[in-house]
Design an enzyme around this catalytic site. Structure first.
Site, PDB file in Angstrom:
ATOM      1  N   TYR A 130     -24.171   4.727   3.087  1.00  0.00           N
ATOM      2  CA  TYR A 130     -23.051   5.560   2.633  1.00  0.00           C
ATOM      3  C   TYR A 130     -23.491   6.562   1.566  1.00  0.00           C
ATOM      4  O   TYR A 130     -22.994   7.688   1.523  1.00  0.00           O
ATOM      5  CB  TYR A 130     -21.896   4.680   2.123  1.00  0.00           C
ATOM      6  CG  TYR A 130     -21.166   4.014   3.273  1.00  0.00           C
ATOM      7  CD1 TYR A 130     -20.289   4.747   4.070  1.00  0.00           C
ATOM      8  CD2 TYR A 130     -21.383   2.689   3.589  1.00  0.00           C
ATOM      9  CE1 TYR A 130     -19.639   4.155   5.147  1.00  0.00           C
ATOM     10  CE2 TYR A 130     -20.743   2.088   4.661  1.00  0.00           C
ATOM     11  CZ  TYR A 130     -19.877   2.827   5.439  1.00  0.00           C
ATOM     12  OH  TYR A 130     -19.242   2.253   6.512  1.00  0.00           O
TER      13      TYR A 130
ATOM     14  N   ARG B  20       0.832  -1.199   0.000  1.00  0.00           N
ATOM     15  CA  ARG B  20       0.000   0.000   0.000  1.00  0.00           C
ATOM     16  C   ARG B  20       0.872   1.257   0.000  1.00  0.00           C
ATOM     17  O   ARG B  20       0.555   2.248  -0.681  1.00  0.00           O
ATOM     18  CB  ARG B  20      -0.890  -0.022   1.229  1.00  0.00           C
ATOM     19  CG  ARG B  20      -2.005   0.991   1.213  1.00  0.00           C
ATOM     20  CD  ARG B  20      -2.882   0.699   2.405  1.00  0.00           C
ATOM     21  NE  ARG B  20      -3.711   1.784   2.835  1.00  0.00           N
ATOM     22  CZ  ARG B  20      -3.276   2.934   3.305  1.00  0.00           C
ATOM     23  NH1 ARG B  20      -2.008   3.192   3.368  1.00  0.00           N
ATOM     24  NH2 ARG B  20      -4.152   3.842   3.698  1.00  0.00           N
TER      25      ARG B  20
ATOM     26  N   ASP C   7     -13.507  -3.199  -2.067  1.00  0.00           N
ATOM     27  CA  ASP C   7     -14.308  -2.556  -1.027  1.00  0.00           C
ATOM     28  C   ASP C   7     -15.764  -2.542  -1.463  1.00  0.00           C
ATOM     29  O   ASP C   7     -16.053  -2.532  -2.665  1.00  0.00           O
ATOM     30  CB  ASP C   7     -13.832  -1.121  -0.761  1.00  0.00           C
ATOM     31  CG  ASP C   7     -14.265  -0.674   0.626  1.00  0.00           C
ATOM     32  OD1 ASP C   7     -13.512  -0.898   1.587  1.00  0.00           O
ATOM     33  OD2 ASP C   7     -15.381  -0.136   0.750  1.00  0.00           O
TER      34      ASP C   7
HETATM   35  O1  CP3 Z   1      -9.871  -8.850   3.625  1.00  0.00           O
HETATM   36  C1  CP3 Z   1     -11.016  -8.511   3.317  1.00  0.00           C
HETATM   37  O2  CP3 Z   1     -11.993  -8.678   4.088  1.00  0.00           O
HETATM   38  C2  CP3 Z   1     -11.274  -7.980   1.910  1.00  0.00           C
HETATM   39  C3  CP3 Z   1     -11.268  -6.589   1.751  1.00  0.00           C
HETATM   40  C4  CP3 Z   1     -12.368  -5.699   2.310  1.00  0.00           C
HETATM   41  C5  CP3 Z   1     -12.108  -4.328   2.579  1.00  0.00           C
HETATM   42  N1  CP3 Z   1     -13.282  -3.741   2.905  1.00  0.00           N
HETATM   43  C6  CP3 Z   1     -10.806  -3.678   2.462  1.00  0.00           C
HETATM   44  C7  CP3 Z   1     -10.578  -2.424   3.188  1.00  0.00           C
HETATM   45  C8  CP3 Z   1     -13.716  -5.924   2.561  1.00  0.00           C
HETATM   46  C9  CP3 Z   1     -14.509  -7.217   2.500  1.00  0.00           C
HETATM   47  C10 CP3 Z   1     -14.292  -4.668   2.931  1.00  0.00           C
HETATM   48  C11 CP3 Z   1     -15.727  -4.493   3.222  1.00  0.00           C
HETATM   49  C12 CP3 Z   1     -16.191  -3.213   3.757  1.00  0.00           C
HETATM   50  N2  CP3 Z   1     -15.785  -1.954   3.443  1.00  0.00           N
HETATM   51  C13 CP3 Z   1     -17.262  -3.097   4.686  1.00  0.00           C
HETATM   52  C14 CP3 Z   1     -18.071  -4.232   5.223  1.00  0.00           C
HETATM   53  C15 CP3 Z   1     -17.387  -4.975   6.304  1.00  0.00           C
HETATM   54  C16 CP3 Z   1     -17.331  -4.246   7.619  1.00  0.00           C
HETATM   55  O3  CP3 Z   1     -16.215  -3.907   8.025  1.00  0.00           O
HETATM   56  O4  CP3 Z   1     -18.379  -4.063   8.235  1.00  0.00           O
HETATM   57  C17 CP3 Z   1     -17.434  -1.727   4.950  1.00  0.00           C
HETATM   58  C18 CP3 Z   1     -18.445  -1.116   5.898  1.00  0.00           C
HETATM   59  C19 CP3 Z   1     -16.502  -1.018   4.156  1.00  0.00           C
HETATM   60  C20 CP3 Z   1     -16.345   0.448   4.029  1.00  0.00           C
HETATM   61  C21 CP3 Z   1     -15.018   0.905   4.480  1.00  0.00           C
HETATM   62  N3  CP3 Z   1     -13.828   0.592   3.854  1.00  0.00           N
HETATM   63  C22 CP3 Z   1     -14.727   1.718   5.589  1.00  0.00           C
HETATM   64  C23 CP3 Z   1     -15.745   2.271   6.552  1.00  0.00           C
HETATM   65  C24 CP3 Z   1     -13.342   1.889   5.617  1.00  0.00           C
HETATM   66  C25 CP3 Z   1     -12.550   2.779   6.542  1.00  0.00           C
HETATM   67  C26 CP3 Z   1     -12.397   2.184   7.878  1.00  0.00           C
HETATM   68  C27 CP3 Z   1     -11.115   1.426   7.981  1.00  0.00           C
HETATM   69  O5  CP3 Z   1     -11.179   0.239   8.327  1.00  0.00           O
HETATM   70  O6  CP3 Z   1     -10.073   2.042   7.747  1.00  0.00           O
HETATM   71  C28 CP3 Z   1     -12.790   1.145   4.558  1.00  0.00           C
HETATM   72  C29 CP3 Z   1     -11.367   1.011   4.213  1.00  0.00           C
HETATM   73  C30 CP3 Z   1     -10.805  -0.324   3.959  1.00  0.00           C
HETATM   74  N4  CP3 Z   1     -11.412  -1.335   3.260  1.00  0.00           N
HETATM   75  C31 CP3 Z   1      -9.515  -0.775   4.365  1.00  0.00           C
HETATM   76  C32 CP3 Z   1      -9.363  -2.085   3.872  1.00  0.00           C
HETATM   77  C33 CP3 Z   1      -8.162  -2.967   3.992  1.00  0.00           C
HETATM   78  C34 CP3 Z   1      -8.510   0.071   5.113  1.00  0.00           C
HETATM   79  C35 CP3 Z   1      -7.868   1.003   4.140  1.00  0.00           C
HETATM   80  C36 CP3 Z   1      -6.395   1.116   4.294  1.00  0.00           C
HETATM   81  O7  CP3 Z   1      -5.639   0.212   3.894  1.00  0.00           O
HETATM   82  O8  CP3 Z   1      -6.003   2.163   4.791  1.00  0.00           O
END
Ligand code: CP3
Length: 344
Positions: free
Chosen positions: A154, A39, A76
């Site tokens: 969202y 990343r 995502d």
């Molecule tokens: O490994 C896995 O599960 C696959 C990848 C995956 C991501 N997001 C990567 C991600 C999956 C399945 C998701 C689903 C997702 N995304 C959900 C549903 C699951 C849950 O957690 O309830 C939701 C609500 C989201 C929306 C989302 N994406 C938010 C609110 C955020 C920010 C919060 C955070 O955790 O930082 C993300 C970012 C995100 N999606 C990251 C990852 C690895 C972090 C980003 C980073 O690398 O900085």
């Protein structure tokens, strides 16, 4: 391609298994230094999601490094609202941010739902193809999408929230608009999941992360109705429904046309098993915070969870995504404890 390990697919279909399969939600992500390295070499999260070769690379990392029984495609849930015409940014330590929201009929007019999903989300489908090629049948690949209610949250709110009160407000002030938006999201989601399956996803999961903020009746009307539409449309591969926090709706959720019901850590696994019998596979549900305890305690807590199962129809997971500051060694202890457990 022949799968060398198809435990999770057999568990989802209620077929015989020699041990319980295990994976973690958010396994591909910040817990792994190897993920953070990839990343950091890019401009950020979105570039990673949109670059199929790199997305495939981080999808496979937890298979190599943690020994899980399935990969989940690195992407995502927010790629769907973006494809529908609402671009977002992922702001460091803040989360997602949408420039435009959907709160009025005029806003809804601008939301696209009649477009070529395979074309607009081609980067996800390419990542699936590359991942399977590189996995070479080692484990199945899970595809996913957000549930319509969570995606609406969202699109209406425009960012994360503890209460999503703008989204819940809409259910009272303009339920017709909410239903119209949910229908459109549903239509796109069905096409998107079918495209993922065509590209090679072996099973699919719907994440309804904000299910728990609605009361039982509202969740039936604005949540379950659309999950049912999606679950019955997906006939090609096993379907998992994960409605986080929907404690009073799990029984109704399990009646939908799915293979597996995901449970969060507040849900009573033993009671839900009594309700669903052998008709569904249950997935979950160790508290993600349990992984902050000692290795020995992680082992004990995991064994205790497995001892509570009275059926083989289980896929072991946490009750929600793994928290980013958890020590990957603790995750390995969790995974290995499940893999060494003898089904009684
Ligand atoms: O490994 C896995 O599960 C696959 C990848 C995956 C991501 N997001 C990567 C991600 C999956 C399945 C998701 C689903 C997702 N995304 C959900 C549903 C699951 C849950 O957690 O309830 C939701 C609500 C989201 C929306 C989302 N994406 C938010 C609110 C955020 C920010 C919060 C955070 O955790 O930082 C993300 C970012 C995100 N999606 C990251 C990852 C690895 C972090 C980003 C980073 O690398 O900085």
């Amino acid at each position: 391609m022949i799968l060398k390990n198809d435990l999770i697919l057999r568990a989802a279909k209620g077929e015989d298994i020699e041990r319980y399969p295990v994976w973690l939600m958010r396994q591909a992500g910040r817990i792994l230094p190897e993920y953070r390295e990839v990343r950091a070499s890019l401009s950020g999260f979105k570039e990673l999601v949109e670059t199929p070769e790199r997305a495939a690379e981080v999808t496979i990392q937890p298979v190599d490094l943690l020994g899980v029984d399935a990969a989940i495609i690195f992407s995502d849930i927010l790629v769907v609202p973006e494809a529908m015409g609402l671009p977002y940014q992922m702001i460091e330590s803040k989360g997602p941010w949408f420039e435009n929201t959907v709160r009025t009929e005029l806003d809804l007019k601008k939301v696209e739902f009649d477009f070529d999903v395979e074309d607009r989300l081609a980067y996800v489908l390419d990542a699936i193809k590359i991942t399977n090629k590189e996995l070479n049948g080692r484990v199945p690949l899970i595809g996913f999408a957000g549930a319509p209610w969570t995606i609406l949250c969202y699109m209406v709110e425009g960012h994360g929230s503890k209460t999503f009160s703008e989204s819940r407000k809409l259910l009272y002030t303009n339920p017709t608009l909410a239903h119209e938006l949910l229908s459109r999201i549903t239509k796109v989601t069905i096409q998107y999941l079918k495209a993922q399956i065509k590209a090679g996803a072996h099973m699919v999961q719907l994440f309804d992360s904000w299910a728990g903020i609605l009361g039982t009746e509202q969740y039936a009307e604005f949540g379950l109705k659309y999950l049912e539409e999606i679950a019955s449309a997906i006939t090609e591969v096993p379907v998992t429904l994960f409605s986080k926090g929907a404690i009073t709706s799990v029984e109704a959720l399990a009646k939908l046309d799915c293979n597996t019901v995901g449970l969060d850590w507040n849900m009573d696994l033993v009671k839900i098993r009594e309700q669903v019998g052998e008709s569904r596979t249950l997935q979950g549900n160790l508290d993600p915070c349990a992984l902050y305890s000692s290795h020995e305690e992680v082992q004990n807590l995991t064994n205790k969870l497995l001892d509570s199962f009275s059926s083989k129809r289980h896929i072991v997971n946490l009750g929600h995504g793994v928290y980013p500051d958890v020590d990957p060694e603790k995750v390995k202890t969790f995974v290995n404890t499940v893999k060494n457990y003898k089904i009684k």
